[in-house]
Design a protein around this motif. Structure first.
Motif, short mmCIF file in Angstrom:
data_model
loop_
_atom_site.label_atom_id
_atom_site.label_comp_id
_atom_site.label_asym_id
_atom_site.label_seq_id
_atom_site.Cartn_x
_atom_site.Cartn_y
_atom_site.Cartn_z
N MET A 1 24.57 60.67 46.38
CA MET A 1 25.07 59.32 46.61
C MET A 1 26.35 59.15 45.78
O MET A 1 26.37 59.43 44.59
N ASP A 2 27.41 58.67 46.41
CA ASP A 2 28.66 58.50 45.69
C ASP A 2 28.67 57.18 44.91
O ASP A 2 27.75 56.36 45.02
N LEU A 3 29.70 56.99 44.11
CA LEU A 3 29.78 55.83 43.22
C LEU A 3 29.77 54.52 43.99
O LEU A 3 29.09 53.57 43.59
N GLU A 4 30.50 54.45 45.09
CA GLU A 4 30.53 53.22 45.90
C GLU A 4 29.13 52.85 46.39
O GLU A 4 28.74 51.67 46.35
N GLU A 5 28.37 53.82 46.84
CA GLU A 5 27.00 53.56 47.33
C GLU A 5 26.10 53.11 46.19
O GLU A 5 25.29 52.19 46.36
N ARG A 6 26.21 53.77 45.03
CA ARG A 6 25.40 53.38 43.88
C ARG A 6 25.76 51.97 43.43
O ARG A 6 24.88 51.19 43.03
N PHE A 7 27.05 51.62 43.51
CA PHE A 7 27.50 50.28 43.14
C PHE A 7 26.89 49.23 44.08
O PHE A 7 26.38 48.21 43.64
N ARG A 8 26.95 49.49 45.39
CA ARG A 8 26.36 48.55 46.36
C ARG A 8 24.85 48.44 46.17
O ARG A 8 24.29 47.34 46.26
N GLU A 9 24.19 49.56 45.90
CA GLU A 9 22.75 49.53 45.66
C GLU A 9 22.43 48.71 44.41
O GLU A 9 21.47 47.93 44.40
N ALA A 10 23.23 48.85 43.38
CA ALA A 10 23.03 48.09 42.15
C ALA A 10 23.18 46.59 42.40
O ALA A 10 22.44 45.77 41.84
N GLN A 11 24.13 46.22 43.27
CA GLN A 11 24.30 44.81 43.63
C GLN A 11 23.04 44.26 44.28
O GLN A 11 22.63 43.13 44.00
N ALA A 31 31.85 40.09 34.89
CA ALA A 31 33.12 40.73 34.53
C ALA A 31 33.23 42.13 35.11
O ALA A 31 34.27 42.51 35.63
N LEU A 32 32.16 42.89 35.03
CA LEU A 32 32.18 44.25 35.57
C LEU A 32 32.32 44.24 37.09
O LEU A 32 33.03 45.06 37.66
N TYR A 33 31.64 43.30 37.74
CA TYR A 33 31.75 43.19 39.19
C TYR A 33 33.18 42.86 39.60
O TYR A 33 33.75 43.48 40.49
N LYS A 34 33.77 41.84 38.96
CA LYS A 34 35.12 41.44 39.31
C LYS A 34 36.12 42.56 39.03
O LYS A 34 37.02 42.81 39.83
N GLN A 35 35.96 43.24 37.89
CA GLN A 35 36.88 44.33 37.56
C GLN A 35 36.72 45.47 38.57
O GLN A 35 37.70 46.11 38.93
N SER A 36 35.51 45.68 39.04
CA SER A 36 35.24 46.74 40.02
C SER A 36 35.81 46.43 41.39
O SER A 36 36.27 47.32 42.10
N THR A 37 35.77 45.17 41.77
CA THR A 37 36.16 44.81 43.13
C THR A 37 37.59 44.30 43.25
O THR A 37 38.21 44.49 44.29
N ILE A 38 38.11 43.67 42.20
CA ILE A 38 39.45 43.09 42.27
C ILE A 38 40.43 43.80 41.35
O ILE A 38 41.59 43.97 41.68
N LYS A 64 40.23 43.81 30.98
CA LYS A 64 41.57 44.13 31.48
C LYS A 64 41.94 45.57 31.13
O LYS A 64 41.74 46.03 30.02
N GLY A 65 42.46 46.27 32.13
CA GLY A 65 42.88 47.65 31.94
C GLY A 65 41.81 48.68 32.23
O GLY A 65 42.08 49.87 32.29
N THR A 66 40.57 48.24 32.42
CA THR A 66 39.48 49.15 32.74
C THR A 66 39.64 49.62 34.18
O THR A 66 39.72 48.78 35.09
N PRO A 67 39.68 50.93 34.41
CA PRO A 67 39.78 51.41 35.80
C PRO A 67 38.58 50.96 36.63
O PRO A 67 37.47 50.81 36.11
N LYS A 68 38.81 50.75 37.91
CA LYS A 68 37.74 50.28 38.80
C LYS A 68 36.53 51.20 38.78
O LYS A 68 35.39 50.73 38.75
N ASP A 69 36.76 52.52 38.80
CA ASP A 69 35.63 53.46 38.79
C ASP A 69 34.80 53.33 37.52
O ASP A 69 33.57 53.37 37.56
N LYS A 70 35.46 53.16 36.39
CA LYS A 70 34.77 53.01 35.11
C LYS A 70 33.97 51.71 35.09
O LYS A 70 32.83 51.67 34.61
N ALA A 71 34.54 50.64 35.64
CA ALA A 71 33.83 49.36 35.70
C ALA A 71 32.60 49.48 36.61
O ALA A 71 31.54 48.95 36.28
N MET A 72 32.74 50.19 37.73
CA MET A 72 31.59 50.40 38.63
C MET A 72 30.49 51.17 37.92
O MET A 72 29.32 50.82 38.01
N GLU A 73 30.86 52.22 37.22
CA GLU A 73 29.88 53.02 36.49
C GLU A 73 29.16 52.18 35.45
O GLU A 73 27.93 52.26 35.30
N SER A 74 29.90 51.34 34.74
CA SER A 74 29.29 50.47 33.73
C SER A 74 28.36 49.44 34.37
O SER A 74 27.29 49.14 33.83
#
Length: 85
Positions: A1-11, A31-38, A64-74
């Motif tokens: 499962m890729d990161l996007e799928e794990r993120f959606r599952e976590a939601q 904050a993590l959701y917004k940083q991940s999506t926007i 601020k400054g956190t990459p989207k992938d890192k925010a999704m992982e968090s």
């Protein structure tokens, strides 16, 4: 499962928590959701009397400054801790 799928599952999993998390945890999730999506925070900081809006803005701005992938992982890691696996 890729990161996007794990993120959606976590939601989906976070919506099914048996009890509401603390306000601090909810702000972290927001904050993590917004940083991940926007990405970095946008707009002006809400006024002094908008306590909720201001807290949400500040929590997001702290990421601020956190990459989207890192925010999704968090986000996924936090939801995993909250759901016990």
């Amino acid at each position: 499962m890729d990161l996007e799928e794990r993120f959606r599952e976590a939601q989906d999993r976070v919506k099914k928590l048996p009890s509401a998390p603390s306000n601090d945890t909810l702000l972290e999730l927001y904050a993590l959701y917004k940083q991940s999506t926007i990405g970095d925070v946008q707009g002006a900081r809400p006024g002094m009397m908008d306590f909720k809006g201001r807290a949400k803005f500040d929590a997001w701005a702290a990421r601020k400054g956190t990459p989207k992938d890192k925010a999704m992982e968090s986000y996924v890691a936090l939801v995993t801790r909250l759901t016990g696996g």
